[in-house]
Structures are given as C-alpha cells and as structure tokens.
Scaffold this active site. Sequence first.
Site, short mmCIF file in Angstrom:
data_model
loop_
_atom_site.label_atom_id
_atom_site.label_comp_id
_atom_site.label_asym_id
_atom_site.label_seq_id
_atom_site.Cartn_x
_atom_site.Cartn_y
_atom_site.Cartn_z
N CYS A 52 9.24 10.30 2.95
CA CYS A 52 9.77 8.98 2.63
C CYS A 52 10.82 8.54 3.64
O CYS A 52 11.17 7.35 3.70
CB CYS A 52 10.37 8.96 1.22
SG CYS A 52 9.10 8.82 -0.06
N LYS A 63 9.76 5.70 6.01
CA LYS A 63 9.55 4.32 5.58
C LYS A 63 10.43 3.37 6.39
O LYS A 63 11.48 3.75 6.88
CB LYS A 63 9.90 4.19 4.08
CG LYS A 63 8.99 4.96 3.16
CD LYS A 63 9.42 4.86 1.71
CE LYS A 63 9.24 3.47 1.15
NZ LYS A 63 9.50 3.44 -0.31
N ASP A 122 7.75 -0.53 -9.91
CA ASP A 122 7.22 0.66 -9.26
C ASP A 122 5.74 0.53 -8.94
O ASP A 122 5.23 1.18 -8.03
CB ASP A 122 7.44 1.89 -10.15
CG ASP A 122 8.92 2.26 -10.25
OD1 ASP A 122 9.68 1.86 -9.34
OD2 ASP A 122 9.30 2.94 -11.22
N ASP A 134 -9.56 -0.21 3.08
CA ASP A 134 -9.81 -0.17 4.52
C ASP A 134 -8.48 -0.09 5.24
O ASP A 134 -7.46 -0.59 4.75
CB ASP A 134 -10.56 -1.42 4.98
CG ASP A 134 -12.05 -1.19 5.14
OD1 ASP A 134 -12.39 -0.28 5.91
OD2 ASP A 134 -12.84 -1.89 4.50
N GLY A 166 2.86 -2.84 -1.69
CA GLY A 166 2.45 -2.15 -0.48
C GLY A 166 3.45 -1.11 -0.06
O GLY A 166 4.46 -0.84 -0.73
N HIS A 167 3.17 -0.52 1.10
CA HIS A 167 4.02 0.52 1.67
C HIS A 167 4.02 0.36 3.18
O HIS A 167 2.95 0.15 3.79
CB HIS A 167 3.49 1.91 1.28
CG HIS A 167 4.28 3.03 1.90
ND1 HIS A 167 5.33 3.64 1.24
CD2 HIS A 167 4.19 3.63 3.11
CE1 HIS A 167 5.84 4.59 2.03
NE2 HIS A 167 5.16 4.60 3.17
N THR A 168 5.19 0.42 3.79
CA THR A 168 5.31 0.29 5.24
C THR A 168 6.06 1.49 5.79
O THR A 168 7.17 1.80 5.34
CB THR A 168 6.06 -1.01 5.62
OG1 THR A 168 5.42 -2.11 5.00
CG2 THR A 168 6.05 -1.20 7.12
N ASP A 221 -21.62 -5.33 4.00
CA ASP A 221 -21.00 -5.91 5.19
C ASP A 221 -21.14 -4.92 6.34
O ASP A 221 -21.03 -3.70 6.17
CB ASP A 221 -19.53 -6.28 4.96
CG ASP A 221 -18.66 -5.12 4.53
OD1 ASP A 221 -19.18 -4.17 3.91
OD2 ASP A 221 -17.45 -5.15 4.83
#
Length: 756
Positions: A420, A423, A453, A470, A543-545, A631
Amino acid sequence: MQSSTQPILRDIVLVGGGHSHVGVLKQFAMNPVSGVRLTLICRDTHTPYSGMLPGYLAGHYTYDEVHIDLSRLAEYCGARFYRDEAIGIDRNRQTVRCRNRPDVPYDHLSINIGSAPQVQSVEGAERHAIPVKPIHGFNQRWLDLLNRLETHDGPMVVATVGAGAGGVELTLAMQHRLENELRQRGRDPRQLQFHLFDASDTLLPTHNRRVRETFERILNERGVIIHLSASVDRVSGSQIHTDSGGSFAVDEVLWVTRAGGPEWLRNTGLALDDDGFILTRDTLQTENDDRIFAAGDIATVVPYPREKAGVFAVRQGRPLARNLRRVATNQPPEAYRPQSTWLALISTGDQYAVASRGDWSVRGRWVWRWKDWIDRRFMSTFNELPEMETAASKPDTAAAQSPEEASQAISAVAMRCGGCGAKVGSTVISRALGQLAPVERKDVLVGLHSPDDAAVVQVPPGKASVQTIDFFRAFIDDPYLFGRIAANHSLGDIFAMGAEAQTATAVATVPYGIESKVEDVVYQMMSGAVSMLNAANCALVGGHTGEGQELALGFAVNGLIDPDAIMSKGGLRPGDVLILTKPIGTGTLFAAHPRFKARGRWIDEALEQMLVSNQRAAECIHQHGARACTDVTGFGLLGHLVEMTRPSGVDAELDLSALPLLSGAEETAARGILSSLQPANVRLRRAIGNQLEMVNHPRYPLIFDPQTAGGLLAGVPGDRADECVEALKALGYGRTAIIGRVTAQGEALEPIRLNA
C-alpha cells in the site's frame, strides 16, 4: 512512446506545429534536458512546409514530400503530441485551453501557430474566398477546387487577392497545374483566365526592381491580368468588387493578403500589435509574460521588425530552443537578432525560379534546382528519422526550482515502497478526481458521490450481472486519449455480450514524479476515461492508483443483461454470415509508430477507430438476429474466430480480400513490423486447414494482429446480413464488411479455411 526513469520537473508546451516548433523538437531530440518534458498541441498531424507549397500546387511534389509528420517527429523527440486546437490561455493558472480536451498545464509556453486571414474585414470574402492561410487547412481547400474544375463546364476565371511574393508564386503554380489538368482531360487550357489584385501600386513590393520587372514580364507572357492600386472591398458569389468601383466576374477567389493573429489571442492579455500578432522582445519572450514565447508569423519581434516570411520562422527554431532550454533550467535567456536581408527563392510554376536578396537577383532553371535541393534537404532532417537507442538516466534535478522539488524528484525514483506504500497520495487523487463528473445512476447505492470502502450496486429484477476486466499499459503519450481508449476497450466485452454497461472500477499505474505532474496525468487520463464511460451511461464507482514505471489503466466493468438475450461465443450456426464492424491493423501500426515507420495519418485513423464505441453496433447486430458475437482484441481476428467456432461446433471461411484494414497496416506488416504479441497469436495457425497455400498472402499476417478497442465479430443469419451491414454503416460504422461465412463442421480437425 518513450519512457524514462527521470521524473518530470518542468513542462514546456508548444502550441502549433509551425516551422519554428519543428526546429525546437529536433533540437531537443539531439540534446534533451533531464526532467523537462515537451508537449506539442496541434490540430493537424501533417504540417506543410510553406517553401514547397507552390511546387506541390504545381504538381512537382507529392503530399508527403511537402509535409512534416508531427506525430512521428514528436515520437522521435520523446515529446507528447496532443492532436487538438488551442483556443485560449489562462495565464493565472498557466494552462492552455483546448477545443476537445481538458486544459493543459505549462511551466513555459511557446506559440507558433502562423497567421490567419482577415477576411472578415471584406464583405463576402469569408464566405466566397479561399484563404491560403492558415496553411494547415489549405490542402483540402485546394483539392476541393480541383474537384470543382473537373465538373466545371466552359471558361473558368481564377482571381488571387494579394500580389506579394506569395500571391504571385501561388498564381503561377496554380496556372501551371490547372492548365496541365485540362490538357490531360482533352480540354482547352485557354479556357482558364487568371487575375491578380492588390491595393499596392507595385508587384512584390518588398523585392528589388529587377525581381519585380522579371515577374511582371512572366505574368504578362502567361496572360495573367494584373490589377494594381485595386483594393478589393467586396466579394460576391461570382464577382470581385474594388474600391474604385470596378467589378470583375470570377469563378474562384484565393485570398493571400491581410493576415493577422487569431481572435482568441485577444482574450489572453498578451501584448499584441494592431493586426493581432504577439509582440515579443529579442529573447522571443512575449512583452508582458516571461513564461510565454512566440515565433514565426504569429510573432512580431519589436526591436527587429521583419516581413512575415518562412525563412525567419525556420531561423528562429534554434534560438527559441536555446532560450526554452535556458529558462527551463533557471538560466537567463539570450538575445536573438534576425538577419537584415534574406534569400528568397520564388518559383514560377514551371520549374524555373528567381533568387532575390537585397539588391541582388538571378534567375533560371538552375535556380529552381538549387531551391529544390535546399527544400528537400530541409525536409529530410524531419522526415528521415533513424531509430534511436534510449538509455535510462539517473534523476537530474537541474530544472528544479526549489530544494523541495529536487527532493521530491530524487525520492520519486529512489527507495519506492511496495504494498500500500506504492499508492499515489490521497491528496493528489482527491484533487484530480474532484474535477471529474461521473454519470450518476439510481442503481448505484454507494459510489464516488458518497465514497466508502467499496461500491454498492443493485441488480434489477429480471436482469443478470455481466462482469469483465481489462488492463494495459499506455501506447501513446497523450494521457487523455489513452484514458478514452482504455475505457472504450474495457467496455467492449460488455457490449459484445449484448449487455448494457452499469458500473466501472478503475485500476491505474502512474509513473513516479512530483505531485503536480502526477496529479495532472491522473486528471487528464481519468477525464478521458470518464468521458467514454459517461457516454455509455456507465458510472465510475471507485478505483485504485499506484506508482510504477509506466502509465497503465484498466477497468473492472459490470453490466446488466436479459438472461434470454445473451450473445455468446457459442452461438454460431451454419449459414450465418461473418460480419466485422471495424478495420484491423492496430498491432502492426503501433509496433511501427515508435520505430518511426508509420505515417502520422495512419496513426490518426487508427486512434479514431479505437474511439468508436461498439455499443450501438452490438444493439444493431442483435436486432438483426445475431446469436454469437465477440469483440476482436488481443488474440487477433483468427484467435477470436476460433474461440467462436469451437463452442459452436462449426467451421468457418474467411475471405482475406474482404477484410477491412486500417491505412498503412498492410504496408507495415509487409515490412515485417509486427506486434510483440504476434508470435503467440501465430501459434493458432494450426487451426487453418489450408495454411500452407495462404501463408504468402499479403493479408495473412493481419489475421493474427492483436487489436486494441477493436470492432465486433458477429454471426448474422445469411438472409439478414446485407440489411445488417447497411444498418451498421448508417449508424457510423462505415468500414463494416462481410468477411466470411459459417459452415457445418467437417471431418478435418482444422475449423478455419482461408480464401484469397
């Protein structure tokens, strides 16, 4: 795109792809500055070289010979290329406003956008005249004129307003080309008549007497009617009117005079002259903002006023690059002094030219050959780009403006934490995401509008949940465009199943850097992503960055579907026709792009196709009876077709000649430039029954080509296929094609047969 371990400390933004800026790009490519990033904003990928434009009009050069490929040049230089139009500057926030994307922040800004015609000052000129400037749009206007010539019956009168060197040279070039066009069509070139108008009483007033006399003689010999001291004050659909009361019947009017700066510059607060050109000091910095530079036609260097000529724009490239480099590394800029006289090589349309410098002049066909050699040599420095080796470098803090920035830069690449600790900081994320406006849905109970959360989402009665994910790293240097494509790609699986998109959760990796630069990358990327998600009524819910070496983005997308209306890969039936909704070739093109082997317009077309959503195509295909759809993405066309034939228990035929291809894909594949995923995809050649007889077909490699945000491959009942194709084209899927058919499963193990 090129990556570096060096954190970005300073952003230099170049607005416009003029002659000065291409020189700046080349200078920085040869001698980059650690921690300094260049971003080029230009609405066109191919910028014309004005010195060769008359030769192009005359038919002596091809389009590519007279245009610099900005996409390829920016890639070569390690610069970001944003294909958009600047429409304003916020000097307080230090951002450039663009027409179709979020604002672009800068530390230093340079403007090289050329000039714009002031046709609005003459009644009817804006509607009825063809402006030569801005040059970037003139090619299409010229091609339109040629098309009108083909359908024009009888005599044609062409008028040029402006009898300076540009107007005279373009008139003679057009006359040479148009007369040749008529001869080739078996028509009488004497049906063409040319007029030249100018408010001045002198031809080519900035050139010496011998030059003026030479061109007056040539124009008279070629039957061009000259109107001097004739200021055009009105243009109607079929006439030119002068201030002396004269009226002249015309079919076409070209405008080569009264240029000035674009209107949006007047709202920037920058010091401008009466014509709207930016006033600069001898350092090329604007008079009232040290962070902003200007060069080329758009700039008036106050200590050294000069004619608006391409030679000065070219010559300003080197001092502009030097001063941008100096201010970015906290050094004072240096003064620049343009030459007082300059060489002008003016062509006459028929591979003959006149040289003019001060009181000196010579002419002849050898002068044309001299000009041709100079021009081709200049263009070769920008269009013949060798592949470059990029070496990683240690962090360099020369561009840092404070000890705190230097410390951030060093810590950005040294001793990075995992887990973590990797991040991106919450403050950075909050500021970046706080500017976004994701679509809100009633079935999202907890999302970004009330962060928690995790997201909480309802599944309506009678619906089933569709889930997909994806993720991939950036393949272009524009985070906004990358965000749009990544989101569109991630939505593809949802639409291919026949579902509607409901929510998306993002996961992103952002290169290490100082907070302000990381924040902008996150904002640009997620702005692009949210624009695509919103268009699909898909709510971004979280989301997570994290930090990493390269920019990357992906989405876990949830959708909703009627369980009785699923289009699965296993729904093909014998007699179905195979329909592909978008052209293929992104893999080979983006393998060629970083090697400078793909033309910019090829990349433009590929990017445009990547931004086309499959949503409406899926709805249309389903309405026309499709039971099977997928696709086309990483496994390539063949890989995805095999994934459909196996569970369906059928075979299939592919018609290679019918495949819709992106421009340039066949050329780059033929040169052996293929995606790094191609070898893995080629292993599926064992599924082709007649592989040996088709292996040398020029389109054979492209059936293995991995696609990004590719189109839909669907099986539609044969009796509805033509109707489906027409409906898809009407919806905007103009490259939709029938590429094969589904057959009953045979005894052979290989399910696919290729037809030439």
